[in-house]
Motif scaffolding. Structure first.
Motif, short mmCIF file in Angstrom:
data_model
loop_
_atom_site.label_atom_id
_atom_site.label_comp_id
_atom_site.label_asym_id
_atom_site.label_seq_id
_atom_site.Cartn_x
_atom_site.Cartn_y
_atom_site.Cartn_z
N UNK B 462 0.81 -1.22 0.00
CA UNK B 462 0.00 0.00 0.00
C UNK B 462 0.85 1.28 0.00
N UNK B 463 2.00 1.22 0.65
CA UNK B 463 2.87 2.40 0.64
C UNK B 463 3.64 2.50 -0.66
N UNK B 466 2.17 4.37 -3.87
CA UNK B 466 2.32 5.81 -4.08
C UNK B 466 3.48 6.11 -5.01
N UNK B 543 -1.92 13.48 4.60
CA UNK B 543 -2.28 12.89 5.89
C UNK B 543 -1.32 11.79 6.30
N UNK B 544 -0.87 11.05 5.31
CA UNK B 544 -0.10 9.85 5.65
C UNK B 544 1.19 9.79 4.85
N UNK B 545 2.12 10.63 5.18
CA UNK B 545 3.39 10.59 4.47
C UNK B 545 4.27 9.49 5.08
N UNK B 546 5.23 9.08 4.31
CA UNK B 546 6.03 7.92 4.72
C UNK B 546 6.96 8.26 5.88
N UNK B 548 8.44 9.61 9.21
CA UNK B 548 8.05 10.16 10.50
C UNK B 548 8.77 11.49 10.72
N UNK B 549 8.12 12.37 11.47
CA UNK B 549 8.59 13.73 11.58
C UNK B 549 10.05 13.91 11.98
#
Lengths: 274, 558
Positions: B462-463, B466, B543-546, B548-549
């Motif tokens: 699913x990732x 993109x 909303x859902x970027x790969x 993490x901040x």
């Protein structure tokens, strides 16, 4: 130290014997022996590059060891005994073994395409085969337990580092593991968020779960650990209660390590937590 | 055999330019000034129709009955002879666009062609059907072909005759003829050999050649088309040149050269020879009432440049049923091939990333082959080559039953080829997509007890999608255009239908521009759809970027 180990063997949750690990031609672990009792909280400390992280990654077989055996709950990890010999297990069987071992990562590794709730529900639904409503109910309870009842529908990107790490802990707990592994769980966090994550871990330790924690948080080690394991260059050099370790370190390299972390800025901050 | 088919199939418009025998020093027939100035005469032909004109087994020498005649005509005129190779359906377009001075390619005389071209008629040959020995279906006339499958060369006069016969059948309330048009005789004959068609329609000269090579497996079912003139074709404006060739031909007949060539190639049974105008031996003019230019008369040198606007608009905006069906077939073939290719590509990519060495090697070989060879070669390899390899078991018979649907075997072969070809590219696209996902994702999945397949399906793919969607869209764009290659195996997709219109109307520019517009609309519409999909994905990924901040702050893991 040896005496402390023998006392712990009574109900052994984890038992490592002669574990050696190489990356290419570099040896990372040199015949490590370690016993962890049921309900014990072990904190592994040591200079960077000492093999701490590799050691706990071996316990749930994210790394495969070349020598030695690892038992969790009396069962060999990644292998079974057949006719006096260890035979490798299939990926499926190893996956089943991992359901009993939870792990929290330095960089959280939340699934970015799922909300906090979905992150926590994912494995219960697809691995434990729970019906969706029950998985959702359990996930909400776990998120509430780590203080994130209001963040169920947030995506990881929308959460702070501390919140993400707490979701990761809830995600791990949703599999109801017997053993919890923490790989530098606060190293990637901004200083003001370290406390909230350590608080959750402290609560788990107090509940009597078995924890193995790799961390540089000496305050946490001193307060929560039953035992401190000091590693350097792939060898366990000292294993003692926090009181013994912090007041009377025995090994020269442990003494050197402690003098360095006490002088360092990280220690100053941890001291402030007290 | 395979190598031969591949060569004959090569669609490249200009497959071989072969300068041939130098001109004789003593021109016996004076060449017209235009040719004398050039010092050579250029013929267009199709070097895939033995015994008239073909390429010998060395892959470069043009040989054949007509090749010898072309050389003799050049010598007679004191000119060098150059022979240029085009597929049959493209020959007249080549003549129209001045690629050559004349066409000699067993071209029958038809009323429409007579309006546009000058003919120097040289033989009368009957046309008919080649059928399996014993003629089990009793195919004697073109009308007997109702509901039967017949192979014919695209752009040949027999194609037109078959279409007319089919229309007559439909008017009489009978099923039409299933006419399959192929770019060369060799391919059409191959289809008969494999039993994918019931008959092969051609002129006597070609038919007798294949009959001689079929070791008794075929026979002539019937010769329903009476002897009809064949001629060397020239542009309508080139009157002087036409008469020069006619005169050279008559001289070659008079001195016995032609007869020698005929007996050399065993072409006696092809039909009686003519001296320029079959119906009027010794006539001063040519067929169609063309008279020789009077001395001193100014010659029209060029036809006015003409773009047939009404024809073009009609072709584009009032498309025939066949063209619309071709459009549907193009979309269908591209869509199914992409879907199958993508599914197979995922499996291949996973195999390629697998720790099992055999799967990895298979992936490498598969991807290497299908990315490293032209898709046209793959198409003929699978459609013509595989059944030959299987010792006569035809994997792609005329019609196949796929999930309860009756589908043409050629279409199945085409879609299979494109799917495999696509899978190779998809495999690389998926591999890159999967590898772009942080290793921490699969470790987190593992640590939760997910087996590898579940982790791939629920967490990684699913990732990866993109990353995969934009190149996937581009592949579909390419696939929409690649389907035009199916015309080689007689699948009536968009380009094949357009090509048929071109070879029937000789309006090459109008038709090819028109079909280009169809392809542009298809790819343009797809581009819009692709943009929509990508825009939707971008808004989703806010909303859902790969990443993490705080990933940038994280020290490297040991």
């Amino acid at each position: 130290m040896a005496r402390a180990d023998e006392a712990a063997v009574a109900v052994s949750a984890v038992r490592l014997r002669g574990v050696s690990k190489w990356f290419g031609s570099t040896q990372i672990l040199h015949g490590v022996d370690l016993d962890v009792a049921q309900g014990e909280t072990i904190v592994i400390v040591g200079p960077s590059g000492s093999g701490k992280t590799t050691l706990i990654r071996c316990i749930n077989r994210l790394e495969v060891v070349q020598e030695g055996t690892i038992e969790v709950g009396g069962e060999y990890i990644g292998a079974r005994m057949a006719g006096g010999k260890l035979v490798p297990l299939s990926e499926k069987k190893i996956a089943a073994q991992r359901t009993r071992i939870g792990m929290v990562f330095q960089r959280f590794n939340l699934f970015p395409h799922m909300t906090a709730l979905e992150n926590v529900m994912e494995a219960p639904i697809h691995v434990r085969k729970l019906p969706r409503p029950q998985a959702a109910q359990e996930a909400r309870a776990l998120l509430a337990k780590v203080g994130l009842a209001d963040k169920t529908d947030s995506y990881p990107r929308e959460l702070s580092g501390g919140q993400q790490q707490r979701v990761a802990i809830a995600r791990m707990l949703a599999m109801r593991p017997d053993l919890l592994l923490f790989d530098e769980p606060t190293s990637a966090l901004d200083p003001e968020m370290v406390g909230e994550v350590l608080e959750v871990m402290r609560a788990l330790a107090l509940q009597g779960m078995t924890l193995i924690v790799v961390t540089h948080e000496m305050g946490f080690a001193r307060d929560v650990a039953n035992r401190i394991v000091f590693m350097d260059k792939g060898v366990i050099l000292e294993s003692a209660t926090p009181a013994e370790f912090f007041s009377h370190p025995k090994h020269p390299r442990a003494i050197e390590f402690l003098s360095k972390v006490r002088a360092g800025p990280a220690m100053a901050k941890t001291e402030g937590d007290h | 055999m395979l190598v031969r088919s591949l060569r004959l199939l090569a669609l490249a418009v200009l497959a071989a330019v072969a300068p041939l025998a130098g001109g004789s020093a003593f021109a016996l027939t004076p060449p017209p000034p235009s040719l004398a100035k050039a010092g050579e005469i250029t013929f267009c032909t199709e070097l895939g129709q033995p015994p008239a004109a073909y390429i010998s087994a060395d892959g470069m020498t043009s040989v054949g009955f007509e090749v010898d005649l072309m050389k003799a005509i050049g010598s007679e005129l004191g000119l060098k002879t150059r022979i240029v190779n085009y597929k049959l359906a493209g020959l007249l377009g080549a003549l129209d666009s001045n690629k050559c001075d004349a066409v000699m390619a067993t071209m029958g005389v038809t009323p429409e062609r007579l309006k546009r071209y000058n003919y120097v008629e040289y033989i009368k040959s009957a046309s008919g059907l080649l059928v399996p020995r014993g003629n089990p279906l009793r195919l004697e006339t073109y009308e007997d072909l109702s509901a039967r499958r017949v192979a014919v060369n695209q752009g040949s006069s027999n194609e037109r005759r078959l279409k007319e016969a089919s229309e007559r059948l439909v008017k009489a309330g009978k099923p039409p003829i299933d006419i399959l048009t192929y770019p060369t005789y060799a391919v059409a004959f191959r289809e008969l050999e494999m039993g994918r068609v019931d008959a092969f329609a051609s002129a006597a000269l070609t038919r007798s050649y294949y009959l001689s090579r079929s070791s008794g497996r075929f026979e002539i079912g019937g010769t329903p088309i009476p002897p009809n003139p064949f001629g060397i074709m020239l542009r309508k404006t080139d009157i002087e040149e036409a008469f020069a060739i006619r005169d050279a031909w008559r001289a070659l007949l008079a001195d016995g050269t032609v007869q020698k060539i005929v007996s050399k190639w065993g072409a006696e049974q092809a039909g009686p020879l003519c001296d320029g105008y079959c119906d009027h031996p010794g006539a001063s003019g040519l067929a169609g009432g063309v008279e020789p230019p009077k001395p001193g008369e100014a010659q029209v040198t060029k036809l006015p440049v003409r773009f047939d606007v009404p024809f073009f608009l009609d072709f584009v905006f009032n498309p025939s049923r066949a063209l619309l069906q071709g459009l549907g077939l193009t979309i269908l073939a591209a869509g199914v091939s992409l879907a199958c290719g993508a599914s197979l590509g995922i499996l291949l990519a996973i195999g390629g990333l697998s720790r099992f060495k055999a799967l990895h090697v298979f992936n490498q070989v598969f991807v290497g082959f299908f990315r490293g060879t032209p898709v046209l070669v793959q198409l003929v390899l699978i459609y013509f080559g595989l059944p030959a390899l299987m010792g006569g078991v035809d994997l792609f018979p005329a019609t196949m039953n796929i999930l309860g649907l009756r589908v043409s075997g050629a279409l199945v072969a085409g879609i299979l080829t494109f799917s495999l070809h696509e899978a190779a590219y998809m495999s690389e696209i998926f591999r890159a997509g999967i590898q772009s996902i942080d290793v921490g994702q699969s470790e987190a999945a593992k640590s939760l007890g997910m087996p590898p397949g579940l982790a791939m399906r629920r967490i990684i793919l699913p990732q990866a999608f993109r990353v995969i969607v934009p190149p996937l869209g581009n592949q579909f764009n390419i696939m929409l255009k690649t389907t035009s290659l199916l015309s080689v195996i007689a699948i009536p997709e968009l380009f094949h239908v357009a090509d048929a219109v071109q070879s029937a109307t000789y309006k090459a520019f109008e038709v090819y521009l028109g079909v280009s517009i169809y392809y542009l609309v298809l790819t343009g519409a797809w581009t819009l759809v692709q943009r929509q999909i990508e825009a939707r994905m971008r808004s989703g990924s806010v909303k859902a970027a790969t990443a993490p901040g705080r990933a940038d702050l994280a020290p490297l893991r040991r």
